[in-house]
Design a protein around this motif. Sequence first.
Motif, PDB file in Angstrom:
ATOM      1  N   SER A   1       0.244  11.511  -4.024  1.00 22.22           N
ATOM      2  CA  SER A   1      -0.457  10.370  -4.600  1.00 22.22           C
ATOM      3  C   SER A   1       0.174   9.031  -4.236  1.00 22.22           C
ATOM      4  O   SER A   1      -0.528   8.039  -4.054  1.00 22.22           O
ATOM      5  CB  SER A   1      -0.487  10.529  -6.117  1.00 22.22           C
ATOM      6  OG  SER A   1       0.819  10.842  -6.566  1.00 22.22           O
ATOM      7  N   VAL A   2       1.493   8.984  -4.124  1.00 22.54           N
ATOM      8  CA  VAL A   2       2.108   7.685  -3.824  1.00 22.54           C
ATOM      9  C   VAL A   2       1.714   7.273  -2.405  1.00 22.54           C
ATOM     10  O   VAL A   2       1.270   6.146  -2.163  1.00 22.54           O
ATOM     11  CB  VAL A   2       3.652   7.735  -3.980  1.00 22.54           C
ATOM     12  CG1 VAL A   2       4.264   6.402  -3.583  1.00 22.54           C
ATOM     13  CG2 VAL A   2       4.029   8.078  -5.414  1.00 22.54           C
ATOM     14  N   TYR A   3       1.844   8.213  -1.476  1.00 28.18           N
ATOM     15  CA  TYR A   3       1.475   7.895  -0.088  1.00 28.18           C
ATOM     16  C   TYR A   3      -0.001   7.513   0.010  1.00 28.18           C
ATOM     17  O   TYR A   3      -0.378   6.558   0.686  1.00 28.18           O
ATOM     18  CB  TYR A   3       1.752   9.104   0.807  1.00 28.18           C
ATOM     19  CG  TYR A   3       1.431   8.848   2.260  1.00 28.18           C
ATOM     20  CD1 TYR A   3       2.257   8.057   3.040  1.00 28.18           C
ATOM     21  CD2 TYR A   3       0.277   9.384   2.840  1.00 28.18           C
ATOM     22  CE1 TYR A   3       1.962   7.803   4.364  1.00 28.18           C
ATOM     23  CE2 TYR A   3      -0.025   9.135   4.169  1.00 28.18           C
ATOM     24  CZ  TYR A   3       0.832   8.342   4.925  1.00 28.18           C
ATOM     25  OH  TYR A   3       0.523   8.086   6.236  1.00 28.18           O
ATOM     26  N   GLU A   4      -0.811   8.268  -0.705  1.00 25.75           N
ATOM     27  CA  GLU A   4      -2.251   8.084  -0.564  1.00 25.75           C
ATOM     28  C   GLU A   4      -2.762   6.847  -1.302  1.00 25.75           C
ATOM     29  O   GLU A   4      -3.585   6.101  -0.794  1.00 25.75           O
ATOM     30  CB  GLU A   4      -2.947   9.335  -1.112  1.00 25.75           C
ATOM     31  CG  GLU A   4      -4.362   9.464  -0.639  1.00 25.75           C
ATOM     32  CD  GLU A   4      -5.064  10.652  -1.292  1.00 25.75           C
ATOM     33  OE1 GLU A   4      -4.390  11.556  -1.811  1.00 25.75           O
ATOM     34  OE2 GLU A   4      -6.308  10.641  -1.277  1.00 25.75           O
ATOM     35  N   LYS A   5      -2.247   6.650  -2.507  1.00 28.68           N
ATOM     36  CA  LYS A   5      -2.889   5.641  -3.359  1.00 28.68           C
ATOM     37  C   LYS A   5      -2.054   4.427  -3.721  1.00 28.68           C
ATOM     38  O   LYS A   5      -2.611   3.416  -4.132  1.00 28.68           O
ATOM     39  CB  LYS A   5      -3.321   6.321  -4.673  1.00 28.68           C
ATOM     40  CG  LYS A   5      -4.305   7.446  -4.442  1.00 28.68           C
ATOM     41  CD  LYS A   5      -4.933   7.882  -5.737  1.00 28.68           C
ATOM     42  CE  LYS A   5      -5.773   9.131  -5.544  1.00 28.68           C
ATOM     43  NZ  LYS A   5      -5.435  10.168  -6.513  1.00 28.68           N
ATOM     44  N   MET A   6      -0.761   4.530  -3.626  1.00 29.52           N
ATOM     45  CA  MET A   6       0.045   3.398  -4.094  1.00 29.52           C
ATOM     46  C   MET A   6      -0.053   2.241  -3.105  1.00 29.52           C
ATOM     47  O   MET A   6       0.280   2.402  -1.933  1.00 29.52           O
ATOM     48  CB  MET A   6       1.508   3.848  -4.251  1.00 29.52           C
ATOM     49  CG  MET A   6       2.438   2.754  -4.718  1.00 29.52           C
ATOM     50  SD  MET A   6       2.051   2.176  -6.380  1.00 29.52           S
ATOM     51  CE  MET A   6       3.179   3.145  -7.348  1.00 29.52           C
ATOM     52  N   PRO A   7      -0.516   1.064  -3.573  1.00 32.59           N
ATOM     53  CA  PRO A   7      -0.564  -0.062  -2.646  1.00 32.59           C
ATOM     54  C   PRO A   7       0.826  -0.333  -2.074  1.00 32.59           C
ATOM     55  O   PRO A   7       1.829  -0.109  -2.762  1.00 32.59           O
ATOM     56  CB  PRO A   7      -1.032  -1.232  -3.535  1.00 32.59           C
ATOM     57  CG  PRO A   7      -0.874  -0.774  -4.945  1.00 32.59           C
ATOM     58  CD  PRO A   7      -0.943   0.717  -4.929  1.00 32.59           C
ATOM     59  N   LEU A   8       0.884  -0.767  -0.864  1.00 32.74           N
ATOM     60  CA  LEU A   8       2.108  -1.153  -0.142  1.00 32.74           C
ATOM     61  C   LEU A   8       2.919   0.021   0.411  1.00 32.74           C
ATOM     62  O   LEU A   8       3.779  -0.178   1.265  1.00 32.74           O
ATOM     63  CB  LEU A   8       3.064  -1.993  -1.032  1.00 32.74           C
ATOM     64  CG  LEU A   8       2.482  -3.268  -1.635  1.00 32.74           C
ATOM     65  CD1 LEU A   8       3.468  -3.869  -2.646  1.00 32.74           C
ATOM     66  CD2 LEU A   8       2.173  -4.284  -0.549  1.00 32.74           C
ATOM     67  N   ALA A   9       2.654   1.235  -0.058  1.00 29.81           N
ATOM     68  CA  ALA A   9       3.515   2.351   0.354  1.00 29.81           C
ATOM     69  C   ALA A   9       3.342   2.661   1.843  1.00 29.81           C
ATOM     70  O   ALA A   9       4.306   2.580   2.617  1.00 29.81           O
ATOM     71  CB  ALA A   9       3.251   3.578  -0.507  1.00 29.81           C
ATOM     72  N   LYS A  10       2.113   3.011   2.231  1.00 27.01           N
ATOM     73  CA  LYS A  10       1.884   3.451   3.607  1.00 27.01           C
ATOM     74  C   LYS A  10       2.286   2.365   4.611  1.00 27.01           C
ATOM     75  O   LYS A  10       2.997   2.607   5.572  1.00 27.01           O
ATOM     76  CB  LYS A  10       0.402   3.781   3.761  1.00 27.01           C
ATOM     77  CG  LYS A  10       0.124   4.902   4.698  1.00 27.01           C
ATOM     78  CD  LYS A  10      -1.365   5.235   4.712  1.00 27.01           C
ATOM     79  CE  LYS A  10      -1.864   5.690   3.353  1.00 27.01           C
ATOM     80  NZ  LYS A  10      -3.305   5.714   3.219  1.00 27.01           N
TER      81      LYS A  10
END
Length: 434
Positions: A384-393
């Motif tokens: 979820s962090v990779y997919e949805k967290m803004p700024l992560a990817k």
Amino acid sequence: MAFNEEQFKEIMAEFTIDTERLQGIAASFRQDLQLGLRDVSLSSMRMLKSYVGLPSGNEKGEYLALDFGGTNVRVSKIRLDGGGKYEILKRVGRPLIVPGEYDYICKDATAEQMFGFIAELIDEAIDGDHDTKYYLGHTFSFPSTQDNIYNARLIIWTKEFATQGVEGKVANDLLVEALKRRGAENVVPVAVLNDTVAVLLSAAYKTPDTFIGSIYATGHNTCYLEPSIHDANCFGSGGMILNLECGNFMKLMPNRFDREYDEGSEKPGEQRFEKMVSGRYMGELLGMAIAELLGEKGKRYALTSVDMSMMILDDTENLQRATDILMAKVGRELELDDVKKVIKLASAIVVRSARLAAASFVAIVWQRAGHGKIVRQHVAVDGSVYEKMPLAKENIVKAMAELLGDDAAQVDTILDNGGSGLGAAIAAAMVKAD
Ligand code: BGC
């Protein structure tokens, strides 16, 4: 009360990692990896053998996949058609904890209750059919030692799980017992694997040139295909996938918030890297920083990474959404300027997390390349962090470019959504085809 500007800047600096420090972290990660390949006791990472290499992409058949690694447990029935193709025939899922109703991950819960709940879910996935034989791949996403594809034994709970009677036990044995109690002995677990390994299998099944798999969600961890390890019990090709359990990587400098959080956590001293990177902890770190800015040091607010994501993405006038979230969780109506600062802090915590994850990916790419050239490859990531967290990817990409320079064009990260389930089915197929 407005936040103190100096204090805010100092906290921002605590959560900032510049390129030079990041290079140091990547180098130290690689060194730790090399030490572990020589003698695992020298590494801070567990570097666990998975007893699988890469799939051929032509695995076929119908399998059950149990995905157990976070608060949501999922069971799928998956048909593999070979040629990288598959179909999910059925999927059921349920959380292990519903506040106020039940909680299978707390200290009071027992292994029997937890696995009983999972067996019930498996039964739902097979519509109570106790006649047909089903082979099951089990993604069990906690550090476990194994000496074959079946017998993963939980070393230690992570992600703040605390259920009694599971540490030290073979997860599949607990599952088999629970299935037996339900009369579902026709479900036969044949493979167990970490979720990172499942993601790598799933991505490699569909996309050649994928050698690294990672989870960036509630927890964080990465695995890769190590060509030098061969074992008669290993299925698949290309060597063996090593589950690094890099959440436990410790040869880096945590800041004072990281240290303080760790001291009060379920497992102090463990999973230091994960506590700086994964979604389970980002909201906690943000909460601690806010408490300090509000002169309430030591107070804990129940901020989550979902709150952080909603605040960072807040496009309402006067940041009303973020203000409301903070009102609900912190119990105060913050001034607009302070809400802006909280969003900056939340962003800094996400960016730091993404940069650390990127440093570990690059370290593995370097390690795989040895003295040779970095080949064209993908790093498969799910969570979820990779997919949805803004700024992560975007910050993973940016940091990888900073570290890899010209070689950055050779390596990209790809989302492997739902890889934990598919990978489990593929592992089961690899075992049954052998
Ligand atoms: C576990 C790993 C797992 C990761 C992602 C960590 O807490 O130790 O085994 O791969 O979470 O789910």
